[in-house]
Write a protein that holds these residues in place. Sequence first.
Motif, mmCIF file in Angstrom:
data_model
loop_
_atom_site.group_PDB
_atom_site.id
_atom_site.type_symbol
_atom_site.label_atom_id
_atom_site.label_comp_id
_atom_site.label_asym_id
_atom_site.label_seq_id
_atom_site.Cartn_x
_atom_site.Cartn_y
_atom_site.Cartn_z
ATOM 1 N N VAL A 37 0.866 -1.180 0.000
ATOM 2 C CA VAL A 37 0.000 0.000 0.000
ATOM 3 C C VAL A 37 0.905 1.233 0.000
ATOM 4 O O VAL A 37 1.773 1.371 0.861
ATOM 5 C CB VAL A 37 -0.947 0.002 1.218
ATOM 6 N N VAL A 38 0.685 2.115 -0.992
ATOM 7 C CA VAL A 38 1.501 3.325 -1.136
ATOM 8 C C VAL A 38 0.575 4.533 -1.279
ATOM 9 O O VAL A 38 -0.584 4.395 -1.679
ATOM 10 C CB VAL A 38 2.443 3.238 -2.369
ATOM 11 N N PRO A 39 1.073 5.716 -0.995
ATOM 12 C CA PRO A 39 0.255 6.914 -1.229
ATOM 13 C C PRO A 39 -0.027 7.074 -2.723
ATOM 14 O O PRO A 39 0.811 6.742 -3.571
ATOM 15 C CB PRO A 39 1.130 8.059 -0.711
ATOM 16 N N VAL A 40 -1.195 7.607 -3.046
ATOM 17 C CA VAL A 40 -1.568 7.818 -4.445
ATOM 18 C C VAL A 40 -0.563 8.744 -5.130
ATOM 19 O O VAL A 40 -0.259 8.583 -6.314
ATOM 20 C CB VAL A 40 -3.008 8.382 -4.536
ATOM 21 N N SER A 41 0.002 9.674 -4.393
ATOM 22 C CA SER A 41 0.973 10.616 -4.974
ATOM 23 C C SER A 41 2.264 9.923 -5.418
ATOM 24 O O SER A 41 3.011 10.481 -6.224
ATOM 25 C CB SER A 41 1.293 11.728 -3.965
ATOM 26 N N ASP A 42 2.541 8.717 -4.924
ATOM 27 C CA ASP A 42 3.745 7.970 -5.318
ATOM 28 C C ASP A 42 3.552 7.150 -6.598
ATOM 29 O O ASP A 42 4.515 6.590 -7.121
ATOM 30 C CB ASP A 42 4.177 7.016 -4.201
ATOM 31 N N LEU A 43 2.318 7.050 -7.097
ATOM 32 C CA LEU A 43 2.053 6.253 -8.291
ATOM 33 C C LEU A 43 2.540 6.972 -9.537
ATOM 34 O O LEU A 43 2.434 8.191 -9.660
ATOM 35 C CB LEU A 43 0.558 5.962 -8.413
ATOM 36 N N ARG A 44 3.092 6.186 -10.484
ATOM 37 C CA ARG A 44 3.623 6.719 -11.736
ATOM 38 C C ARG A 44 3.127 5.844 -12.895
ATOM 39 O O ARG A 44 2.822 4.664 -12.696
ATOM 40 C CB ARG A 44 5.165 6.692 -11.735
ATOM 41 N N PRO A 45 3.058 6.393 -14.111
ATOM 42 C CA PRO A 45 2.734 5.548 -15.261
ATOM 43 C C PRO A 45 3.747 4.399 -15.356
ATOM 44 O O PRO A 45 4.936 4.581 -15.158
ATOM 45 C CB PRO A 45 2.858 6.505 -16.457
ATOM 46 N N GLY A 46 3.237 3.217 -15.638
ATOM 47 C CA GLY A 46 4.064 2.009 -15.678
ATOM 48 C C GLY A 46 3.890 1.144 -14.442
ATOM 49 O O GLY A 46 4.191 -0.047 -14.483
ATOM 50 N N ASP A 47 3.414 1.732 -13.330
ATOM 51 C CA ASP A 47 3.151 0.946 -12.126
ATOM 52 C C ASP A 47 1.939 0.046 -12.365
ATOM 53 O O ASP A 47 0.999 0.411 -13.072
ATOM 54 C CB ASP A 47 2.855 1.851 -10.929
ATOM 55 N N VAL A 48 1.955 -1.132 -11.752
ATOM 56 C CA VAL A 48 0.811 -2.044 -11.801
ATOM 57 C C VAL A 48 0.111 -1.939 -10.457
ATOM 58 O O VAL A 48 0.739 -2.078 -9.402
ATOM 59 C CB VAL A 48 1.255 -3.492 -12.088
ATOM 60 N N ILE A 49 -1.205 -1.665 -10.501
ATOM 61 C CA ILE A 49 -1.980 -1.475 -9.271
ATOM 62 C C ILE A 49 -3.178 -2.418 -9.252
ATOM 63 O O ILE A 49 -3.615 -2.898 -10.295
ATOM 64 C CB ILE A 49 -2.464 -0.010 -9.126
ATOM 65 N N THR A 50 -3.676 -2.679 -8.056
ATOM 66 C CA THR A 50 -4.899 -3.451 -7.892
ATOM 67 C C THR A 50 -5.924 -2.531 -7.245
ATOM 68 O O THR A 50 -5.632 -1.882 -6.239
ATOM 69 C CB THR A 50 -4.661 -4.694 -7.017
ATOM 70 N N TYR A 51 -7.099 -2.494 -7.821
ATOM 71 C CA TYR A 51 -8.127 -1.562 -7.353
ATOM 72 C C TYR A 51 -9.508 -2.117 -7.656
ATOM 73 O O TYR A 51 -9.662 -3.049 -8.443
ATOM 74 C CB TYR A 51 -7.957 -0.198 -8.031
ATOM 75 N N GLU A 52 -10.503 -1.529 -7.026
ATOM 76 C CA GLU A 52 -11.893 -1.852 -7.329
ATOM 77 C C GLU A 52 -12.369 -0.849 -8.372
ATOM 78 O O GLU A 52 -12.310 0.357 -8.140
ATOM 79 C CB GLU A 52 -12.748 -1.766 -6.069
ATOM 80 N N PRO A 53 -12.826 -1.331 -9.535
ATOM 81 C CA PRO A 53 -13.257 -0.394 -10.571
ATOM 82 C C PRO A 53 -14.508 0.371 -10.137
ATOM 83 O O PRO A 53 -15.222 -0.051 -9.227
ATOM 84 C CB PRO A 53 -13.558 -1.286 -11.772
ATOM 85 N N PRO A 54 -14.780 1.483 -10.787
ATOM 86 C CA PRO A 54 -15.984 2.247 -10.450
ATOM 87 C C PRO A 54 -17.241 1.385 -10.600
ATOM 88 O O PRO A 54 -17.284 0.467 -11.419
ATOM 89 C CB PRO A 54 -15.990 3.392 -11.472
ATOM 90 N N ALA A 55 -18.265 1.687 -9.817
ATOM 91 C CA ALA A 55 -19.507 0.906 -9.843
ATOM 92 C C ALA A 55 -20.150 0.914 -11.225
ATOM 93 O O ALA A 55 -20.752 -0.082 -11.641
ATOM 94 C CB ALA A 55 -20.476 1.445 -8.803
#
Length: 191
Positions: A64-82
């Motif tokens: 788990v990282v702060p959203v501000s640390d995310l960069r293009p090329g990173d792979v993330i896991t998330y819940e898509p919008p409803a």
Amino acid sequence: MEIETAPHRPAPTPWGRLLLSIVVFGPVTFLVLLPIGLGLERYVMSGDSMAGSIGQGSIVFERVVPVSDLRPGDVITYEPPAAADVDGMVTHRIVAIGPEGIVTKGDAETAVDPWTLRPAGQTMSRVAFSVPWVGWAYLFLFHPQGWLLTVGSAMALALLMSRRLMAKQPTLRPPSDGTEADSAVLHEVKP
């Protein structure tokens, strides 16, 4: 007639027990306890949208990282919008970050995801590394047929083992033929 016992398997040595424990509990420790201790989350890839970099049946370990640390090329896991009408979590690569949100895409997909991700919180899960194929066991057990086969196999094994244990009878030696060696065992002492 003498009763002869069946030969016994030698008792396991402490080294043998230690080796068995390492073989059985080592993978469990690696996949369950170690990530918890290192602050990692685990997910199993059930789809093939990331094929080529993270295959179906892989376990991804994430931090788990702060959203501000995310960069293009990173792979993330998330819940898509409803509104996306997608069940469960999605693991995709970030292709762009802008004021309207985060745009993601699966490595095996030709087009970007049809939604823009607007993180609700201040943190997200970013993939640290993945272990291929290990998640297939989870995917197998996730389906009812997998549970049925696993429980059925365990019951059949227990039944076979119980029958084997019940069937062990002492072995009887055939009556002696009166040879000298046998007569030494069977002779009576008379006063």
